[in-house]
Design a protein around this motif. Structure first.
Motif, PDB file in Angstrom:
ATOM      1  N   LYS A   1       4.425 -67.531   1.842  1.00 32.72           N
ATOM      2  CA  LYS A   1       4.052 -66.227   1.294  1.00 32.72           C
ATOM      3  C   LYS A   1       2.861 -65.643   2.048  1.00 32.72           C
ATOM      4  N   ALA A   2       1.889 -66.508   2.355  1.00 33.29           N
ATOM      5  CA  ALA A   2       0.711 -66.048   3.085  1.00 33.29           C
ATOM      6  C   ALA A   2       1.092 -65.589   4.488  1.00 33.29           C
ATOM      7  N   ARG A   3       1.977 -66.336   5.156  1.00 35.51           N
ATOM      8  CA  ARG A   3       2.394 -65.949   6.510  1.00 35.51           C
ATOM      9  C   ARG A   3       3.111 -64.599   6.506  1.00 35.51           C
ATOM     10  N   ALA A   4       3.934 -64.384   5.502  1.00 32.91           N
ATOM     11  CA  ALA A   4       4.628 -63.095   5.397  1.00 32.91           C
ATOM     12  C   ALA A   4       3.617 -61.960   5.223  1.00 32.91           C
ATOM     13  N   ALA A   5       2.587 -62.205   4.405  1.00 35.03           N
ATOM     14  CA  ALA A   5       1.557 -61.188   4.194  1.00 35.03           C
ATOM     15  C   ALA A   5       0.760 -60.942   5.476  1.00 35.03           C
ATOM     16  N   LEU A   6       0.505 -62.004   6.239  1.00 35.33           N
ATOM     17  CA  LEU A   6      -0.235 -61.879   7.499  1.00 35.33           C
ATOM     18  C   LEU A   6       0.570 -61.069   8.515  1.00 35.33           C
ATOM     19  N   ILE A   7       1.865 -61.296   8.546  1.00 37.40           N
ATOM     20  CA  ILE A   7       2.728 -60.543   9.461  1.00 37.40           C
ATOM     21  C   ILE A   7       2.718 -59.061   9.085  1.00 37.40           C
ATOM     22  N   ARG A   8       2.817 -58.794   7.784  1.00 33.97           N
ATOM     23  CA  ARG A   8       2.791 -57.395   7.336  1.00 33.97           C
ATOM     24  C   ARG A   8       1.463 -56.725   7.690  1.00 33.97           C
ATOM     25  N   ALA A   9       0.386 -57.516   7.637  1.00 38.50           N
ATOM     26  CA  ALA A   9      -0.934 -56.968   7.932  1.00 38.50           C
ATOM     27  C   ALA A   9      -1.224 -56.934   9.431  1.00 38.50           C
ATOM     28  N   GLY A  10      -0.306 -57.492  10.244  1.00 35.94           N
ATOM     29  CA  GLY A  10      -0.502 -57.491  11.688  1.00 35.94           C
ATOM     30  C   GLY A  10      -1.620 -58.406  12.157  1.00 35.94           C
ATOM     31  N   ILE A  11      -1.826 -59.520  11.445  1.00 39.94           N
ATOM     32  CA  ILE A  11      -2.896 -60.465  11.790  1.00 39.94           C
ATOM     33  C   ILE A  11      -2.317 -61.602  12.619  1.00 39.94           C
ATOM     34  N   SER A  12      -2.780 -61.742  13.841  1.00 38.68           N
ATOM     35  CA  SER A  12      -2.344 -62.823  14.734  1.00 38.68           C
ATOM     36  C   SER A  12      -3.273 -64.013  14.574  1.00 38.68           C
ATOM     37  N   LEU A  13      -2.717 -65.215  14.677  1.00 35.40           N
ATOM     38  CA  LEU A  13      -3.537 -66.419  14.576  1.00 35.40           C
ATOM     39  C   LEU A  13      -2.824 -67.581  15.245  1.00 35.40           C
ATOM     40  N   TYR A  14      -3.560 -68.642  15.477  1.00 29.99           N
ATOM     41  CA  TYR A  14      -2.998 -69.894  15.977  1.00 29.99           C
ATOM     42  C   TYR A  14      -3.943 -71.020  15.634  1.00 29.99           C
ATOM     43  N   GLY A  15      -3.453 -72.242  15.662  1.00 30.16           N
ATOM     44  CA  GLY A  15      -4.301 -73.382  15.323  1.00 30.16           C
ATOM     45  C   GLY A  15      -3.482 -74.576  14.870  1.00 30.16           C
ATOM     46  N   PHE A  16      -4.046 -75.365  13.959  1.00 33.34           N
ATOM     47  CA  PHE A  16      -3.392 -76.580  13.467  1.00 33.34           C
ATOM     48  C   PHE A  16      -3.617 -76.752  11.976  1.00 33.34           C
ATOM     49  N   ARG A  17      -2.652 -77.416  11.359  1.00 35.49           N
ATOM     50  CA  ARG A  17      -2.752 -77.785   9.947  1.00 35.49           C
ATOM     51  C   ARG A  17      -2.593 -79.295   9.802  1.00 35.49           C
ATOM     52  N   VAL A  18      -3.433 -79.913   8.977  1.00 35.87           N
ATOM     53  CA  VAL A  18      -3.324 -81.338   8.666  1.00 35.87           C
ATOM     54  C   VAL A  18      -3.110 -81.485   7.169  1.00 35.87           C
ATOM     55  N   ALA A  19      -2.056 -82.198   6.775  1.00 37.74           N
ATOM     56  CA  ALA A  19      -1.820 -82.519   5.361  1.00 37.74           C
ATOM     57  C   ALA A  19      -2.259 -83.964   5.143  1.00 37.74           C
ATOM     58  N   GLU A  20      -3.152 -84.165   4.199  1.00 34.91           N
ATOM     59  CA  GLU A  20      -3.617 -85.524   3.906  1.00 34.91           C
ATOM     60  C   GLU A  20      -3.701 -85.709   2.391  1.00 34.91           C
ATOM     61  N   PRO A  21      -3.701 -86.961   1.928  1.00 34.86           N
ATOM     62  CA  PRO A  21      -3.692 -87.199   0.483  1.00 34.86           C
ATOM     63  C   PRO A  21      -5.096 -87.280  -0.115  1.00 34.86           C
TER      64      PRO A  21
END
Length: 521
Positions: free
Chosen positions: A266-286
């Motif tokens: 949902k956030a990515r869809a909103a970012l696309i609509r807002a024309g916000i470019s980004l890049y990086g990494f995500r880490v999922a940890e417990p």
């Protein structure tokens, strides 16, 4: 009726009930004893034990069964559904729906007749769901938490270690020989790949560090580095403040991860609509009780940083955002000041912590040494099928890896790389992720517009279940008339000391005619 008589009768009843729990019985007994010592009424403790035992059984499947029982049941399922599939009126969708309703767990979306007729398919499904059900019961009873067994239960961790050791012995007992006369054990080949934790960590750090170099080299854009943390609502956490969470809704770590993924989409869809470019990494940890949370290092144009933060905060707070502690714990954003150090250092700790603990001392979350807890995190990821690391934006790492392989076979290439393609290959060969990103169109270029793509071969021979086999054949570019590839040897896998091919040909093959190529990304 005396108290001693009631307790004796209860012990007899409880003993009979716990035998139905199989290997989970001793743990349930400890839980029951602990609850009574805490003052929990006997009737309440008994009711909870009965409910847990009931959840360990579904029809003819016991989730705490030993592996031989699972293998036997898998054979039974394969014969049962294989015979049913012969009937012309057999409906695979109806069969899957009936099975899922009857047994209470889903089958993969690609389930088809060849799969339901195969015992190997059923073994995989039954082992996975059994491990998850037992692990979830451990979480709900408080056996997975800080001070007891962080991230995964001790029984789940031991099972994962035993499986990992069995797999390692199998790799050491098998050898691969190609038509060039080269022979290696499968363990040696695995150690050269990103299956090796050291290689995995090193590659992730190269890519992460390369992203930061790229941001620094494009100062005109003004890329800002921001470190974000996303945490699930309270109801997804089994333990809070060292005790069973009264708000806990029974969600598994896989379900909590699915919730985080849905909010991210949902956030990515909103970012696309807002024309916000980004890049990086995500880490999922417990968290210590196994509930996942995310750390993200994102590069965004400085002018859009506040807008990005607002959108990410909105979607992580969208559910139960007003509950106590949500504003403090649910969302965190920290702008990286380059004068105080590199942005990479913020995420490096979490990469190491979730792979092998390299360079770290104590894991404060688990209150144990990082070299030990890293193994527990990997067990957690394996049991719950949670992807730990994900690149956001940037060029595909699969093209990067193929470029590095191509660089080692320049003398045997079919197709002549253009100067532009050679620059991409050379950047990858040097481990220069920043340069590779630059030559591949930049960090925020759309994938299909990138100058270099993977070339795939669709093999004539179908897979075990009749699926089309598609393998990487080489590289192609929009202005390259012919795919760039190198001869890939044909491998035979067998047990050491045997002349028999006991697995079959490896997925790699000799260079095929161009007519068989399918170009896609």
């Amino acid at each position: 009726m005396t108290t001693s008589f009631v307790l004796k009768e209860n012990e007899v009843w409880l003993s009979k009930l716990l035998t139905r729990a199989r290997t989970f019985g001793p743990k349930l007994k400890r839980w029951h004893t602990r609850e009574l010592a805490k003052g929990t009424p006997l009737r309440d403790a008994n009711t909870r034990v009965r409910h847990v035992v009931e959840r360990l059984w579904v029809e003819d499947f016991h989730f705490a069964a030993d592996d031989q029982e699972i293998r036997d049941l898998a054979e039974s399922f394969a014969k049962r559904y294989g015979r049913a599939a012969i009937n012309s009126s057999f409906d695979i969708k109806r069969m899957v729906a009936t099975f899922e309703k009857q047994y209470g767990f889903p089958l993969p979306s690609n389930t088809d007749i060849p799969r339901i007729s195969c015992a190997k398919f059923w073994r995989r499904q039954l082992r996975n769901v059994a491990a998850q059900r037992v692990e979830q019961l451990n979480r709900e009873l408080g056996f997975t938490r800080r001070g007891v067994a962080a991230y995964v239960s001790d029984s789940g961790f031991k099972s994962w270690l035993a499986k990992d050791q069995r797999n390692r012995r199998l790799l050491e007992d098998m050898e691969a020989e190609n038509d060039f006369g080269q022979s290696y054990s499968l363990a040696e080949l695995a150690d050269l790949s990103i299956s090796n934790p050291v290689n995995k960590r090193n590659e992730l750090m190269v890519r992460l560090d390369g992203f930061e170099d790229y941001a620094e080299q494009h100062s005109a854009v003004g890329w800002a580095a921001v470190f974000y943390t996303w945490t699930c609502p309270s109801k997804y956490h089994a333990i809070t403040k060292g005790k069973i969470n009264p708000k806990y809704n029974g969600s598994t770590p896989a379900e909590a991860q699915a919730w985080l993924n849905s909010q991210w989409q949902k956030a990515r869809a909103a970012l696309i609509r807002a024309g916000i470019s980004l890049y990086g990494f995500r880490v999922a940890e417990p968290h210590h009780d196994g509930t996942p949370h995310w750390h993200m290092l994102l590069f965004v144009p400085k002018a859009r940083r506040k807008a990005l933060t607002k959108i990410l905060r909105h979607y992580i707070m969208a559910e139960d955002g007003h509950e106590p502690g949500a504003r403090k714990h649910r969302f965190k954003a920290e702008v990286i000041d380059p004068r105080k150090g590199r942005a990479t250092a913020y995420l490096a700790k979490y990469i190491s912590k979730n792979i092998d603990g390299y360079g770290l001392d104590m894991d404060d979350e688990a209150e144990d040494h990082s070299a030990i807890t890293a193994l527990r995190v990997r067990a957690w990821s394996s049991i719950w099928n949670i992807r730990q690391f994900q690149q956001i934006g940037g060029p595909p790492v699969t093209v990067y890896r193929e470029c590095r392989k191509t660089a080692r076979n320049l003398d045997a290439l079919t197709g002549v790389p253009t100067p532009e393609v050679m620059e991409i290959i050379e950047a990858a060969d040097k481990g220069n992720w920043s340069g590779f990103t630059e030559k591949m169109g930049g960090a925020v270029c759309k994938r299909l517009r990138r100058p270099l793509q993977l070339a795939y071969l669709v093999k004539e021979k179908l897979g075990q279940y009749g699926d089309t086999i598609k393998q990487v054949f080489g590289l192609w570019s929009h202005d390259q008339p012919k795919a760039i590839s190198y001869p890939k040897p044909e491998w035979t896998i067998r047990r050491k000391g045997s002349s028999l091919n006991c697995i079959g040909e490896c997925l790699q093959s000799q260079a095929p005619p161009a007519i068989a190529l399918e170009f896609c990304q």
